[in-house]
Design a protein around this motif. Structure first.
Motif, PDB file in Angstrom:
ATOM      1  N   GLU A 258       0.833  -1.202   0.000  1.00 53.77           N
ATOM      2  CA  GLU A 258       0.000   0.000   0.000  1.00 53.77           C
ATOM      3  C   GLU A 258       0.871   1.257   0.000  1.00 53.77           C
ATOM      4  OE1 GLU A 258      -2.996   0.178   3.110  1.00 53.77           O
ATOM      5  OE2 GLU A 258      -3.660   2.168   2.429  1.00 53.77           O
ATOM      6  N   SER A 259       2.007   1.215   0.722  1.00 50.66           N
ATOM      7  CA  SER A 259       2.900   2.385   0.766  1.00 50.66           C
ATOM      8  C   SER A 259       3.453   2.700  -0.611  1.00 50.66           C
ATOM      9  CB  SER A 259       4.068   2.140   1.717  1.00 50.66           C
ATOM     10  OG  SER A 259       3.587   1.920   3.018  1.00 50.66           O
ATOM     11  N   ALA A 260       3.831   1.645  -1.345  1.00 51.22           N
ATOM     12  CA  ALA A 260       4.369   1.861  -2.683  1.00 51.22           C
ATOM     13  C   ALA A 260       3.303   2.502  -3.572  1.00 51.22           C
ATOM     14  CB  ALA A 260       4.841   0.539  -3.279  1.00 51.22           C
TER      15      ALA A 260
ATOM     16  N   LEU B  12       0.785   4.490   7.931  1.00 50.25           N
ATOM     17  CA  LEU B  12       1.437   3.234   7.555  1.00 50.25           C
ATOM     18  C   LEU B  12       2.899   3.204   7.998  1.00 50.25           C
ATOM     19  CD1 LEU B  12      -0.005   2.643   3.966  1.00 50.25           C
ATOM     20  CD2 LEU B  12      -0.591   1.402   6.052  1.00 50.25           C
ATOM     21  N   LYS B  13       3.559   4.340   7.903  1.00 50.82           N
ATOM     22  CA  LYS B  13       4.963   4.389   8.321  1.00 50.82           C
ATOM     23  C   LYS B  13       5.086   4.087   9.808  1.00 50.82           C
ATOM     24  CE  LYS B  13       7.358   7.056   5.006  1.00 50.82           C
ATOM     25  NZ  LYS B  13       7.351   8.337   4.322  1.00 50.82           N
TER      26      LYS B  13
ATOM     27  N   GLY C  49       9.455  -3.135  15.691  1.00 48.90           N
ATOM     28  CA  GLY C  49       9.992  -2.963  17.033  1.00 48.90           C
ATOM     29  C   GLY C  49      10.598  -1.597  17.322  1.00 48.90           C
ATOM     30  N   TYR C  50      10.295  -0.609  16.486  1.00 48.66           N
ATOM     31  CA  TYR C  50      10.823   0.738  16.729  1.00 48.66           C
ATOM     32  C   TYR C  50       9.735   1.626  17.312  1.00 48.66           C
ATOM     33  CZ  TYR C  50      14.740  -0.752  13.853  1.00 48.66           C
ATOM     34  OH  TYR C  50      15.821  -1.428  13.360  1.00 48.66           O
ATOM     35  N   GLU C  51      10.176   2.675  18.011  1.00 52.28           N
ATOM     36  CA  GLU C  51       9.242   3.577  18.668  1.00 52.28           C
ATOM     37  C   GLU C  51       8.397   4.330  17.632  1.00 52.28           C
ATOM     38  OE1 GLU C  51      11.249   6.682  20.785  1.00 52.28           O
ATOM     39  OE2 GLU C  51       9.363   7.707  21.230  1.00 52.28           O
ATOM     40  N   ASP C  52       9.044   4.806  16.586  1.00 57.89           N
ATOM     41  CA  ASP C  52       8.321   5.522  15.541  1.00 57.89           C
ATOM     42  C   ASP C  52       9.146   5.470  14.257  1.00 57.89           C
ATOM     43  OD1 ASP C  52      10.386   7.419  15.887  1.00 57.89           O
ATOM     44  OD2 ASP C  52       9.178   8.536  17.341  1.00 57.89           O
ATOM     45  N   PHE C  53       8.650   6.117  13.194  1.00 57.13           N
ATOM     46  CA  PHE C  53       9.348   5.988  11.927  1.00 57.13           C
ATOM     47  C   PHE C  53      10.716   6.668  11.949  1.00 57.13           C
ATOM     48  CE2 PHE C  53      10.553   6.888   7.583  1.00 57.13           C
ATOM     49  CZ  PHE C  53      10.429   5.627   7.017  1.00 57.13           C
ATOM     50  N   ALA C  54      10.839   7.748  12.708  1.00 56.72           N
ATOM     51  CA  ALA C  54      12.140   8.419  12.794  1.00 56.72           C
ATOM     52  C   ALA C  54      13.184   7.456  13.363  1.00 56.72           C
ATOM     53  CB  ALA C  54      12.041   9.679  13.645  1.00 56.72           C
TER      54      ALA C  54
ATOM     55  N   ILE D 168       9.813  13.732   1.022  1.00 56.87           N
ATOM     56  CA  ILE D 168       9.526  12.938   2.219  1.00 56.87           C
ATOM     57  C   ILE D 168       8.306  12.035   2.078  1.00 56.87           C
ATOM     58  CG2 ILE D 168      10.717  14.576   3.734  1.00 56.87           C
ATOM     59  CD1 ILE D 168       8.016  15.389   4.847  1.00 56.87           C
ATOM     60  N   PHE D 169       7.448  12.291   1.072  1.00 56.46           N
ATOM     61  CA  PHE D 169       6.271  11.415   0.932  1.00 56.46           C
ATOM     62  C   PHE D 169       6.365  10.463  -0.251  1.00 56.46           C
ATOM     63  CE2 PHE D 169       4.556  15.154   3.246  1.00 56.46           C
ATOM     64  CZ  PHE D 169       4.357  14.498   4.453  1.00 56.46           C
ATOM     65  N   ALA D 170       7.260  10.749  -1.185  1.00 58.39           N
ATOM     66  CA  ALA D 170       7.369   9.845  -2.334  1.00 58.39           C
ATOM     67  C   ALA D 170       8.830   9.587  -2.689  1.00 58.39           C
ATOM     68  CB  ALA D 170       6.629  10.431  -3.529  1.00 58.39           C
ATOM     69  N   GLY D 171       9.760  10.047  -1.853  1.00 62.64           N
ATOM     70  CA  GLY D 171      11.171   9.821  -2.144  1.00 62.64           C
ATOM     71  C   GLY D 171      11.804   9.102  -0.974  1.00 62.64           C
ATOM     72  N   GLY D 172      13.105   9.115  -0.911  1.00 60.80           N
ATOM     73  CA  GLY D 172      13.771   8.369   0.153  1.00 60.80           C
ATOM     74  C   GLY D 172      14.162   9.224   1.351  1.00 60.80           C
ATOM     75  N   TYR D 173      13.595  10.421   1.462  1.00 65.47           N
ATOM     76  CA  TYR D 173      14.076  11.356   2.472  1.00 65.47           C
ATOM     77  C   TYR D 173      13.244  11.412   3.752  1.00 65.47           C
ATOM     78  CZ  TYR D 173      17.704  13.231  -0.543  1.00 65.47           C
ATOM     79  OH  TYR D 173      18.830  13.369  -1.314  1.00 65.47           O
ATOM     80  N   SER D 174      12.291  10.491   3.944  1.00 68.23           N
ATOM     81  CA  SER D 174      11.476  10.531   5.167  1.00 68.23           C
ATOM     82  C   SER D 174      12.365  10.404   6.386  1.00 68.23           C
ATOM     83  CB  SER D 174      10.481   9.374   5.192  1.00 68.23           C
ATOM     84  OG  SER D 174       9.908   9.195   3.936  1.00 68.23           O
TER      85      SER D 174
END
Ligand code: ZN
Length: 705
Positions: free
Chosen positions: A164-166, A282-283, A291-296, A623-629
């Motif tokens: 779905e993210s893709a 979704l992120k 197992g991570y706290e959040d996406f960051a 950040i929403f469609a590239g690799g920089y999130s």
């Protein structure tokens, strides 16, 4: 066909040698790659059946079995970049899905993953060298972050999220594209184009003609548009929008364009707001599943900065200096606009800033490419670049044209030698633009990685350096713009990290396995030398008269770089802070709207606050469609590292050759030699003796004393 047979016969898989560009034939590509895929899959199956948890039994064979296909594929992509043709594109298309599939198959092999984990947790771990451990850890993390450690329903859910993210990323990008395409203004009166440069008018007339042909109902006038008489069609595409905002004298038209730009893809059927909300949900869900706290936290787990705190500290450190500077720049810009217009009551709006900034820049620091070019002939620039490299790092660069085949007659080949005169690396240099077959831009690419081979010998690294400057004409050498010089230094910096590596294990040699936010350190570092007066004055001289670059021109080049640096810095800090705030400490599943978060961040990081209807996040593709999130900070992070590294050289005195060579050697032995074999924060501390400090960057842009 066995692997050794194939290696001996196909020029697409010579692996330990520079490619045989003289005999490579596109017609062999598809069958070679198909054979390599079959071989790789078979070898992987055999390894999976018996997967010992030790380096010799697992990692070595894995490297061996993957290398031929990787080599052929890299070579294919190199040729697509520099020697493109319909046949090559067709061949690449025919095998692309299979190559990607073979890569996924390797990355998601459960037996291999389990063997890696057993190796990490077993008795052999402590006897491995640090680069070996980093390679293993990174392979495990990579596999886990693609869901391999999850079982049952969790794994299924993970795959759904990825899918779905893709789709959402594509939808986001399509909405931006469609919304950009859907808006334009068509200008017909001369008064409306006042101030616009000829290049923009020509492009705008062409855009009108294209629009007329796509929409037959458009007027005949548009079909016959000319740069001189219009009509002129202005769109939100960057190459049209940016010069329009900088040059259009009609304020009302600038306002119209500005408002359209900041509300792109934010309403109707192209509304990206629900898409953003879903992407953020979704992120967060994916991060928690892993197992991570959040996406960051997930994003930073494989980066140099490691924690949100480190990132926000860096951003705070920049903001505290950049913001007052930006306020001052705003005041100066207003005073300049008032003086120029004679209107003492003039106020500036958001759509006036680019226009007045461009006027102010022209008045204060303007220089043209044509003024600069004669002083930067390619042979002189190379001499300067190689000279700096030799002085700092004690390596000699020698022309070796003809020693190995090239893909284009004017491509050069160089060898890098150590102080004792022994070859340690080599590179190809493809300098000139060839629009019909070569992609634009500049880049460094890997031709061969350094690797200690099973017989104990070392395969030396080879790099491709590719630029796109104008070729020599009429007996004149290739004359470069200043930004082309900077770009060459930048790419050469990447090349140095690739070529001066001392790591024997391929997957951590050179730029391999270097954390994403640390990889621009050597390249940005090299750029600094383009602003170092003695270095530049040492090589920049008129190609015909031999006169040195006028000092005043060099000053203007430096000042133009520093112009409105406070505002530029604050803008990057704004975007980076926004990115972090959305991926850390914000829960997209609760009632708070992400646009509220955006407004809070804007209030803190802008001088002129955005319009209430501003929805720029709806087109923030990075950040929403590239690799920089949760990674946008990397732009400034790399600059901080590079400037801080450069300041180590400044501290010993840039004309103290002996000390300079000492610091250079330390840089070579740490940043350039250790590659991905050591954590980048440790590498940096080994070189600098402490953690990175943003002050040097602020200083280099004249923002701090
Ligand atoms: Zn770069």
């Amino acid at each position: 066909m066995t692997s050794s047979n194939l290696n001996a016969t196909s020029p697409f898989s010579t692996v330990n040698e520079p490619p045989r560009f003289d005999v490579l034939a596109t017609k062999d590509l598809v069958s070679t790659v198909q054979d390599l895929i079959t071989e790789q899959n078979e070898a992987l199956l055999a390894l999976e059946a018996n997967c010992p948890a030790d380096w010799q039994g697992l990692v070595e064979p894995l490297t061996n079995l993957a290398e031929p296909l990787t080599y052929a594929w890299k070579l294919t992509h190199h040729l697509l970049g520099v020697k493109n043709s319909p046949e090559l594109r067709e061949a690449e298309q025919a095998i692309q899905a299979d190559v990607v599939g073979a890569g996924l198959r390797m990355g998601q092999s459960e037996p291999v993953y389990k063997a890696f984990c057993a190796l990490r947790d077993g008795p052999g771990w402590s006897s491995l060298q640090e680069p070996q451990r980093r390679i293993i850890t990174s392979a495990i993390l990579g596999a886990e972050q693609s869901g391999i450690g999850l079982q049952g329903a969790a794994r299924e859910r993970f795959m759904q999220i990825e899918m779905e993210s893709a789709e959402l990323g594509t939808k986001f990008q399509n909405n931006v594209l469609d919304a950009t395409k859907a808006f334009s203004i068509v200008l017909t009166e001369k008064a409306e184009i006042a101030g616009l440069p000829p290049s923009l008018l020509a492009a705008a007339a062409q855009s009108a003609r294209e629009a007329a042909s796509q929409h037959p109902q458009q007027t005949e006038a548009m079909a016959n548009a000319t740069a001189e008489n219009g009509p002129w069609r202005i769109t939100l595409d960057v190459p049209a929008y940016v010069p329009f905002m900088e040059h259009a004298q009609r304020r009302d038209l600038r306002e119209k364009m500005y408002r359209a730009q900041v509300t792109r893809a934010s309403s109707g059927e192209r509304d990206n707001q629900p898409v953003i909300k879903r992407i953020l949900q979704l992120k967060l869900e994916k991060a928690k599943l892993l197992g991570y706290e959040d996406f960051a936290a997930l994003s930073l787990s494989r980066k140099m900065a490691k924690t949100v705190k480190t990132v926000t500290n860096m951003l705070d450190g920049l903001r505290v200096t950049a913001k007052p500077a930006a306020i001052k720049e705003s005041e100066e810009l207003l005073a300049f606009a008032r003086k120029t217009t004679g209107d003492a009551a003039l106020t500036l709006s958001l759509w006036d800033v680019a226009f007045w900034a461009e006027r102010q820049r022209e008045e204060l620091y303007s220089f043209t490419d044509e003024e600069v070019r004669p002083y930067f002939a390619l042979p002189a620039v190379l001499e300067g670049l190689f000279g700096v490299t030799q002085r700092l790092f004690g390596v000699k660069i020698e022309a070796a044209d003809g020693e190995t085949p090239v893909w284009q007659p004017d491509v050069r080949f160089f060898r890098v030698k150590n102080a004792a005169g022994n070859p340690i690396a080599a590179f190809f240099l493809d300098s000139y633009s060839r629009p019909a077959e070569k992609r634009g831009g500049a880049w460094m690419d890997v031709c061969l990685d350094r690797r200690r081979l099973p017989d104990g010998s070392v395969r030396l690294p080879i790099a491709y350096l590719t630029c796109n400057q104008s070729p020599p004409v009429d007996g004149k050498p290739s004359l470069m713009t200043f930004s082309e010089v900077e770009t060459l230094f930048h790419e050469f910096g990447h090349g140095l990290q690739h070529m001066l590596t001392q790591v024997d294990f391929m997957d951590a040699a050179g730029i391999n396995n270097v954390e994403w936010d640390a990889v621009e350190l050597p390249s940005q570092f090299m750029e600094n030398w383009c602003y170092h007066q003695p270095t530049v004055m040492g090589f920049a001289r008129h190609f015909a008269s031999g006169n040195p670059l006028p000092e005043d021109l060099f000053k203007r080049i430096v000042e133009a770089r520093n112009y409105r640096a406070g505002s530029q810095f604050l803008r990057q800090v704004y975007f980076a802070s926004m990115d972090m705030a959305l991926h850390h400490g914000f829960d997209p599943n609760h009632s708070q709207d992400f646009q509220d978060v955006a407004r809070g961040i804007a209030a803190e990081n802008t001088i002129m606050h955005p319009l209430p209807e501003d929805r720029f996040l709806c087109s923030f593709g990075h950040i929403f469609a590239g690799g920089y999130s949760a990674g946008y900070y990397s732009y400034k992070w790399a600059e901080v590292l590079a400037a801080d590294a450069f300041s180590a050289f400044e501290e010993v005195g840039l004309d103290n050759m002996e000390k300079l060579a000492e610091v250079g050697l330390r840089f070579r032995e740490t940043v350039l030699a250790m590659g991905g074999g050591k954590a980048p924060d440790e590498v940096f501390r080994l070189f600098r003796g402490r953690d990175p400090d943003p002050k040097a960057l602020l200083r280099s842009y004249g923002l701090a004393a």
